[in-house]
Write an enzyme that holds these catalytic residues in place. Structure first.
Site, PDB file in Angstrom:
ATOM      1  N   LYS A   1      -2.114  -6.533  12.026  1.00 38.94           N
ATOM      2  CA  LYS A   1      -0.722  -6.419  11.754  1.00 38.94           C
ATOM      3  C   LYS A   1       0.216  -6.135  12.975  1.00 38.94           C
ATOM      4  O   LYS A   1       1.388  -6.641  13.097  1.00 38.94           O
ATOM      5  CB  LYS A   1      -0.466  -5.590  10.658  1.00 38.94           C
ATOM      6  CG  LYS A   1      -1.096  -6.133   9.264  1.00 38.94           C
ATOM      7  CD  LYS A   1      -0.338  -4.998   8.198  1.00 38.94           C
ATOM      8  CE  LYS A   1      -0.850  -5.111   6.675  1.00 38.94           C
ATOM      9  NZ  LYS A   1      -0.136  -6.589   6.216  1.00 38.94           N
TER      10      LYS A   1
ATOM     11  N   THR B   1      -3.258  -6.960  -2.455  1.00 42.25           N
ATOM     12  CA  THR B   1      -2.730  -5.642  -2.791  1.00 42.25           C
ATOM     13  C   THR B   1      -1.683  -6.264  -3.779  1.00 42.25           C
ATOM     14  O   THR B   1      -1.193  -5.218  -4.775  1.00 42.25           O
ATOM     15  CB  THR B   1      -2.187  -4.711  -1.694  1.00 42.25           C
ATOM     16  OG1 THR B   1      -3.352  -4.859  -0.609  1.00 42.25           O
ATOM     17  CG2 THR B   1      -2.009  -3.401  -1.913  1.00 42.25           C
TER      18      THR B   1
ATOM     19  N   CYS C   1      -8.602  -8.130   1.638  1.00 36.30           N
ATOM     20  CA  CYS C   1      -7.335  -7.829   2.365  1.00 36.30           C
ATOM     21  C   CYS C   1      -7.145  -9.081   2.922  1.00 36.30           C
ATOM     22  O   CYS C   1      -8.500  -9.483   3.866  1.00 36.30           O
ATOM     23  CB  CYS C   1      -7.308  -6.602   3.022  1.00 36.30           C
ATOM     24  SG  CYS C   1      -6.087  -6.685   4.207  1.00 36.30           S
TER      25      CYS C   1
ATOM     26  N   THR D   1       0.997  -1.013   0.083  1.00 40.52           N
ATOM     27  CA  THR D   1       0.043   0.018   0.097  1.00 40.52           C
ATOM     28  C   THR D   1       0.869   1.105  -0.023  1.00 40.52           C
ATOM     29  O   THR D   1       0.549   2.291  -0.646  1.00 40.52           O
ATOM     30  CB  THR D   1      -0.954   0.033   1.223  1.00 40.52           C
ATOM     31  OG1 THR D   1      -2.021  -1.108   0.881  1.00 40.52           O
ATOM     32  CG2 THR D   1      -1.618   1.442   1.375  1.00 40.52           C
TER      33      THR D   1
ATOM     34  N   CYS E   1      -2.048 -12.373  -1.070  1.00 44.43           N
ATOM     35  CA  CYS E   1      -1.935 -11.041  -0.695  1.00 44.43           C
ATOM     36  C   CYS E   1      -2.555 -10.157  -1.775  1.00 44.43           C
ATOM     37  O   CYS E   1      -2.413 -10.156  -2.991  1.00 44.43           O
ATOM     38  CB  CYS E   1      -0.632 -10.517  -0.833  1.00 44.43           C
ATOM     39  SG  CYS E   1      -0.589  -8.817  -0.545  1.00 44.43           S
TER      40      CYS E   1
END
Length: 239
Positions: free
Chosen positions: A168, A86, A198, A50, A84
């Site tokens: 996270k 992203t 996500c 990101t 993942c």
């Protein structure tokens, strides 16, 4: 090792762990030898996806990912998975370094809606801001003919908090926050299904499942697709 696949993971590690757990849990195995052969590359030090998508002056994840795919392709897996969302921003560039199939998680998630939620028209998306900015889900959802519903600024901030400050940073899922995000998407935004774009959100769904309305868990769908392809490859089918 014959008939194995490679997982390019570690983005983040806890989400990858959920993917692996569900993969093993759902594999129809009754002995050690019936489980799937795979290699996990838990590349935790890949720069934040990101951060780079929102600001190209930040370190790029592309070169480390390209190196992973080149290295693993030399071993000859049947296919790759990339748990993942992203990171699929780089999907076309990753495809250029190998002829080995790479499962496309957003594409599989949207296809799942068409197969399983046929009456749905209004599809919401919650994700990182990077996934919002790179439109990888937007394009797939709209190309399939759905009305795309995106979170407002408040819901996006809540989603960021859940992903980064919760999962996270602390390996913690705030159940109340997660369920409130989805409640708002369904009840205030009028979604008929919501895509978890996500893998930290998939982890939240795994630990604190929201069952009131249809949640499209992209990582869970990837798990099922992975098992399907791996079993077909083991049986000698072309994939």
């Amino acid at each position: 090792m014959e008939h194995f696949f490679t997982i390019i993971g570690g983005m983040g590690t806890l989400a990858t762990e959920t993917y692996i757990h569900q993969l093993n849990l759902r594999t129809p195995a009754h002995s050690d030898q019936e489980y799937l052969n795979y290699i996990l590359v838990n590349h935790a030090t890949v720069p934040d996806r990101t951060n780079y998508i929102l600001d190209h002056s930040q370190p790029s994840p592309l070169q480390p990912l390209l190196a992973d795919f080149r290295q693993q392709a030399s071993l000859g897996p049947d296919f790759f998975t990339l748990p993942c969302n992203t990171a699929h921003y780089f999907y076309e560039q990753l495809k250029q370094v190998t002829d080995i199939p790479i499962l496309h998680m957003p594409r599989e998630a949207v296809a799942w809606i068409g197969d399983n939620l046929k009456a749905v028209k209004r599809v919401g998306l919650i994700s990182t801001e990077g996934t919002r900015a790179d439109h990888i889900y937007d394009d797939e959802i709209m190309a399939a003919g759905y009305d795309l519903i995106l979170p407002d600024e408040k819901i996006q901030e809540q989603t960021n908090q859940l992903i980064y400050a919760g999962v996270k940073e602390k390996n913690h899922v705030d159940r109340q926050l997660y369920h409130e995000i989805l409640r708002q998407m369904f009840e205030e935004k009028g979604c008929e299904a919501v895509v978890l774009g996500c893998t930290e959100l998939s982890l939240a769904q795994d630990r604190e499942p929201y069952l009131e309305h249809p949640v499209v868990d992209s990582q869970s769908i990837l798990v099922d697709k992975t098992i399907d392809l791996a079993l077909r490859a083991r049986a000698g089918e072309k994939i």
